[in-house]
Write an enzyme that holds these catalytic residues in place. Structure first.
Site, PDB file in Angstrom:
ATOM      1  N   TYR A   1      35.115  57.998   2.902  1.00  0.00           N
ATOM      2  CA  TYR A   1      36.312  58.310   3.259  1.00  0.00           C
ATOM      3  C   TYR A   1      36.684  59.897   3.810  1.00  0.00           C
ATOM      4  O   TYR A   1      37.705  59.951   3.107  1.00  0.00           O
ATOM      5  CB  TYR A   1      37.959  57.360   2.134  1.00  0.00           C
ATOM      6  CG  TYR A   1      36.810  56.071   2.181  1.00  0.00           C
ATOM      7  CD1 TYR A   1      37.486  55.169   2.915  1.00  0.00           C
ATOM      8  CD2 TYR A   1      36.562  55.540   0.999  1.00  0.00           C
ATOM      9  CE1 TYR A   1      37.274  54.210   2.587  1.00  0.00           C
ATOM     10  CE2 TYR A   1      36.450  55.128   1.170  1.00  0.00           C
ATOM     11  CZ  TYR A   1      35.992  53.978   0.680  1.00  0.00           C
ATOM     12  OH  TYR A   1      36.022  52.311   1.140  1.00  0.00           O
TER      13      TYR A   1
ATOM     14  N   CYS B   1      49.654  72.879  10.236  1.00  0.00           N
ATOM     15  CA  CYS B   1      50.707  73.611   9.469  1.00  0.00           C
ATOM     16  C   CYS B   1      51.707  72.090   9.328  1.00  0.00           C
ATOM     17  O   CYS B   1      52.195  72.221   9.974  1.00  0.00           O
ATOM     18  CB  CYS B   1      51.676  73.662  11.823  1.00  0.00           C
ATOM     19  SG  CYS B   1      51.150  71.877  11.996  1.00  0.00           S
TER      20      CYS B   1
HETATM   21  N1  LLP Z   1      35.408  44.991   1.122  1.00  0.00           N
HETATM   22  C1  LLP Z   1      37.445  45.703   1.772  1.00  0.00           C
HETATM   23  C2  LLP Z   1      37.666  44.316   1.902  1.00  0.00           C
HETATM   24  C3  LLP Z   1      37.470  46.906   2.079  1.00  0.00           C
HETATM   25  O1  LLP Z   1      38.679  47.000   2.135  1.00  0.00           O
HETATM   26  C4  LLP Z   1      36.966  48.125   1.178  1.00  0.00           C
HETATM   27  C5  LLP Z   1      38.402  49.356   1.481  1.00  0.00           C
HETATM   28  C6  LLP Z   1      35.551  47.943   0.908  1.00  0.00           C
HETATM   29  C7  LLP Z   1      34.810  46.413   1.086  1.00  0.00           C
HETATM   30  C8  LLP Z   1      35.489  49.383   0.123  1.00  0.00           C
HETATM   31  O2  LLP Z   1      35.846  49.352  -0.633  1.00  0.00           O
HETATM   32  P1  LLP Z   1      35.388  50.776  -1.492  1.00  0.00           P
HETATM   33  O3  LLP Z   1      34.016  50.150  -1.796  1.00  0.00           O
HETATM   34  O4  LLP Z   1      35.084  52.138  -0.664  1.00  0.00           O
HETATM   35  O5  LLP Z   1      36.092  51.036  -2.753  1.00  0.00           O
HETATM   36  N2  LLP Z   1      41.016  55.304   2.197  1.00  0.00           N
HETATM   37  C9  LLP Z   1      40.610  55.158   0.631  1.00  0.00           C
HETATM   38  C10 LLP Z   1      39.862  53.952   0.263  1.00  0.00           C
HETATM   39  C11 LLP Z   1      40.360  52.433   1.019  1.00  0.00           C
HETATM   40  C12 LLP Z   1      39.731  51.386   1.253  1.00  0.00           C
HETATM   41  C13 LLP Z   1      39.837  51.043   1.606  1.00  0.00           C
HETATM   42  N3  LLP Z   1      39.168  48.849   1.587  1.00  0.00           N
HETATM   43  C14 LLP Z   1      40.201  56.082   0.269  1.00  0.00           C
HETATM   44  O6  LLP Z   1      40.188  57.321   0.511  1.00  0.00           O
HETATM   45  O7  LLP Z   1      40.216  55.884  -1.223  1.00  0.00           O
END
Ligand code: LLP
Length: 417
Positions: free
Chosen positions: A367, A338
Site C-alpha cells: 500500500y 501543500c
Molecule cells: N482480499 C481482499 C478481498 C481485500 O480487500 C484485501 C485488502 C486483501 C485480500 C489483502 O489484505 P491484506 O492482506 O493486505 O491486509 N490501504 C490499506 C489496506 C486496504 C486493504 C484493502 N483490502 C492500508 O494501507 O492499510
C-alpha cells in the site's frame, strides 16, 4: 547505521539513492520469498493456495517473484487481472473479489478463465449470469460471504462486519448458492470471506472459518456438491512498530483444521504480510526548519508518494542511511505537498539528520506505490527490485511529460448531445 534497515544492505540502498534518485521504492525479493515460505510451510497440513493480493503491490517485478513461488493472485479489477496475467499467473489460481465489478470486467474474467469470480450481491449475481450466458463459457464463481465477524483494526479497513458493503449477507448465502447451482452457465466452486486488514489476532479467522463451514454444511445438505475450496481472505497483520503480528502457525491453527475436516482446499489472500516489510521508501532531506516550537525535517517524499501516515495515521519507522552515532531529537518529518496533513512522522524521536542525507521509510512495500498519486503535479517514484546484491529498475520514475499525456489545451473535437 545498517542494522536498522532490516534485511537491506545500507550500502546498496545508498547506491540506489545515488543512481536512481529519490524518492524511490525498493523491494527485496529475498524478504518476499522468506515470508511466502513461512506461510506456505505453516499451511502444509491442507491442500492450499496462497493467492497474493495484487492491490498491496502490483509491480510486475514483485508479481514475477510470487508467481515463480507458485502463488495464485487475488484481484479487484481488470487492471489487476491484466497485471497478473502479464506476470504469468495461472488464471485458475486467480480470485476476483470486489463489490463493483462491471459487466466488461466480468466478461474479461470469464474469458480469461479466472478460477473464482466472487459474487458479492444478488444484483451482481444477475449480471454474472447474463454475462456468462452471452460469453458462452461457464463462469467459475465463489460467494464472498459477509460473516459478521468483528476485527480490531482501523475502521477504514474493517470489511467483515454486518454493516460493511462487502460480501453477501450471511443469511442470504444459502439462497444465492441454490440460485447458482440452478444456472447452467455458473459453477459454484467456493465460499470466501475477507475480514479486514492488518489483523493482529487470529480469533476472528477462527470464528469466520467456523461460520463459513456452517454454510458449507447447509449448501451440501441442499444437494450442491461442487464446492472445492474455502477462501479465508487476506488481512494477516505485520509488525510495523510495536504490534504483535500473528505467526503463520497461529493463523494456520485457526483455519486449517476446519477446512481440512470439511474435505475442502484452503485459499488465502495475503497482501501486506508478503510485501510490507520487504519494501522501503528512500527519501532525501531537503531542508530543516524550526517553527512554532517544532523541529521540521522537510524531505522529498510526501503524501503523494506514501499516504499511509496521513490517511491512517500509520506509524512507519524512519532510519537514516548514514553511519555513525549522533544525538537524537523530536521532529516532524514532512513532505513538499501543500497540505498540513502531508507528513511521514509527527513528534518522532530520530537521530539528528542534515539536508542532503537519505532516509529509509520502513514497511512501505504494501500500500505504498499503489496508493501514490500525482497531486501537485508530482511524477510518481520509481520502483527498484533487489535480488541478492544486485538491483534493477522495475518501474521507471514517471516523467513530467507523462503527467500531461492525453490532455490537450486546445479543443480538438467538440461534441453536442
Ligand atoms: N482480499 C481482499 C478481498 C481485500 O480487500 C484485501 C485488502 C486483501 C485480500 C489483502 O489484505 P491484506 O492482506 O493486505 O491486509 N490501504 C490499506 C489496506 C486496504 C486493504 C484493502 N483490502 C492500508 O494501507 O492499510
Amino acid at each position: 547505521m545498517g542494522a536498522g534497515v532490516l534485511g537491506f544492505d545500507p550500502g546498496l540502498l545508498r547506491s540506489i539513492a545515488e543512481r536512481v534518485g529519490t524518492p524511490a521504492y525498493v523491494y527485496s525479493t529475498n524478504l518476499i520469498r522468506a515470508q511466502y515460505h513461512a506461510l506456505d510451510d505453516a499451511l502444509q497440513g491442507v491442500r492450499h493456495r496462497i493467492c497474493y493480493s495484487v492491490k498491496a503491490n502490483g509491480n510486475l517485478g514483485v508479481l514475477r517473484v510470487l508467481k515463480q513461488l507458485g502463488a495464485g493472485a487475488d484481484i479487484v479489477s481488470v487492471g489487476e487481472l491484466r497485471r497478473a496475467l502479464a506476470a504469468g499467473f495461472d488464471p485458475d489460481g486467480i480470485v476476483f473479489s470486489g463489490v463493483g465489478k462491471t459487466p466488461v470486467e466480468i466478461a474479461e474474467a470469464i474469458q480469461a478463465g479466472v478460477g473464482f469470480i466472487n459474487i458479492e450481491s444478488t444484483s451482481e449475481l444477475a449480471v454474472v449470469i447474463g454475462v456468462a450466458t452471452d460469453v458462452g463459457t461457464p463462469a467459475h464463481v465463489g460467494i464472498r460471504v459477509n460473516p459478521d465477524v468483528a476485527t480490531d483494526t482501523h475502521p477504514y479497513t474493517k470489511t467483515g462486519e454486518k454493516t460493511a458493503k462487502f460480501g453477501v449477507p450471511f443469511d442470504e448465502v444459502a439462497g444465492v448458492a441454490r440460485r447458482i447451482a440452478d444456472e447452467r452457465s455458473l459453477v459454484l466452486r467456493g465460499l470466501a470471506m475477507h475480514l479486514g486488514s492488518q489483523i493482529t489476532d487470529v480469533t476472528p479467522y477462527q470464528r469466520g472459518t467456523a461460520k463459513l463451514l456452517e454454510l458449507v454444511s447447509a449448501i451440501r445438505a441442499a444437494g450442491i456438491t461442487t464446492l472445492e475450496a474455502l477462501d479465508v481472505g487476506g488481512g494477516l497483520g505485520v509488525r510495523y512498530h510495536h504490534e504483535k503480528a500473528p505467526t503463520p502457525k497461529a493463523f494456520a491453527d485457526a483455519v486449517v483444521p476446519g477446512v481440512k475436516a470439511a474435505g475442502l482446499g484452503l485459499l488465502c489472500e495475503p497482501g501486506r504480510y508478503l510485501v510490507a516489510n520487504a519494501g522501503v521508501l528512500l527519501t532525501r532531506v531537503l531542508y530543516r526548519k524550526h517553527a512554532g516550537g517544532k523541529e521540521y525535517v522537510i524531505v522529498d517524499a510526501g503524501m503523494t508518494d506514501f499516504v499511509r501516515p496521513s490517511h491512517y495515521n500509520a506509524h512507519h519507522e524512519i532510519i537514516p542511511l548514514r553511519d555513525g552515532k549522533r544525538d537524537e531529537e523530536i521532529v516532524n518529518v514532512v513532505g513538499p505537498i501543500c497540505e498540513s496533513g502531508d507528513f511521514l512522522a509527527l513528534d518522532r524521536k530520530l537521530p539528528v539528520v542534515a539536508p542532503g542525507e537519505v532516509l529509509a521509510v520502513l514497511g512501505t512495500g504494501a500500500y505504498g506505490f499503489v496508493m501514490s498519486s500525482t497531486y501537485n503535479q508530482r511524477p510518481r517514484p520509481p520502483e527498484i527490485v533487489v535480488e541478492g546484491d544486485r538491483y534493477y529498475v522495475a518501474r521507471q520514475r514517471e516523467t513530467l511529460e507523462d503527467l500531461t499525456r492525453g490532455e490537450t489545451a486546445e479543443p480538438t473535437t467538440w461534441y453536442r448531445t
